[in-house]
Design an enzyme around this catalytic site. Structure first.
Site, short mmCIF file in Angstrom:
data_model
loop_
_atom_site.label_atom_id
_atom_site.label_comp_id
_atom_site.label_asym_id
_atom_site.label_seq_id
_atom_site.Cartn_x
_atom_site.Cartn_y
_atom_site.Cartn_z
N HIS A 143 0.83 -1.21 0.00
CA HIS A 143 0.00 0.00 0.00
C HIS A 143 0.87 1.25 0.00
O HIS A 143 2.09 1.18 0.00
CB HIS A 143 -1.02 -0.01 1.15
CG HIS A 143 -0.44 0.05 2.53
ND1 HIS A 143 0.10 1.20 3.08
CD2 HIS A 143 -0.33 -0.90 3.49
CE1 HIS A 143 0.49 0.96 4.31
NE2 HIS A 143 0.26 -0.32 4.59
N CYS A 155 2.68 -4.60 6.89
CA CYS A 155 2.55 -4.46 5.44
C CYS A 155 3.86 -3.97 4.82
O CYS A 155 4.84 -3.75 5.51
CB CYS A 155 1.44 -3.47 5.11
SG CYS A 155 -0.20 -4.03 5.58
#
Length: 186
Positions: A143, A155
């Site tokens: 992301h 992430c």
């Protein structure tokens, strides 16, 4: 198609490369993309440890609050206010994308809203999904980062323009995978 992310031991930043097989040879098509990883580096063991998982994983669907970018060769789903990723290990919905119109606080102890600004564009890293092991970790995505000095809770994040470059190169027919590893310092 292979995405490679490397980071030094316990570092919060790393580098992303994208390789495609051309005429039987792996060729680097994107290189030296700066990324940030988990606040505690790479090597996820459990939910909430602040680490990005090491290993090789398939890449899943792309998603985001923005409209589907033109020319995408992987599935894309535009998110709504009713899209959640459940990171509550006690829930039967753990590590799943759920569309739900009710009050999420009554259904789950923990969840991520997929309309978060950092998810303007994102890609699911299919970590801990076959089978799902409760408590092993969830909601791992590529992301957008808020800034280059940031970190994630597990992430892999990067500048929006770099993420778009990666997403636009991915091709579902080539079964893209990601290799996440920690490098030893020389």
């Amino acid at each position: 198609m292979l995405v490679v992310v490397t980071s030094h031991a316990k570092a919060r930043s790393g580098t992303l490369y994208l390789y495609e097989k051309q005429n039987g040879t792996w060729r680097k098509v994107l290189a030296n993309i700066r990324v940030v990883v988990g606040k505690n580096g790479i090597g996820k063991q459990k939910e909430g440890d602040g680490k990005t998982p090491a290993g090789v994983y398939p890449l899943g669907t792309a998603f985001g609050t923005a409209k589907k970018p033109a020319g995408l060769k992987i599935p894309y789903r535009q998110t709504t206010a009713y899209d959640y990723w459940v990171d509550d290990p006690t829930s039967k919905d753990y590590n799943r994308w759920i569309y739900y119109r009710g009050n999420p606080h009554r259904r789950w102890k923990s969840f991520e809203r997929l309309t978060h600004p950092l998810y303007k564009y994102a890609v699911v890293v299919r970590y801990n999904d076959s089978p799902i092991v409760k408590g092993k970790g969830s909601a791992i995505f590529l992301h957008i980062w808020p800034r280059p000095s940031s970190y994630t809770l597990g992430c892999i994040a990067m500048a929006e323009k770099d993420l778009l470059s990666v997403i636009k190169r991915l091709d579902a027919k080539k079964k893209p995978i990601i290799l996440i590893s920690e490098q030893k310092k020389l």
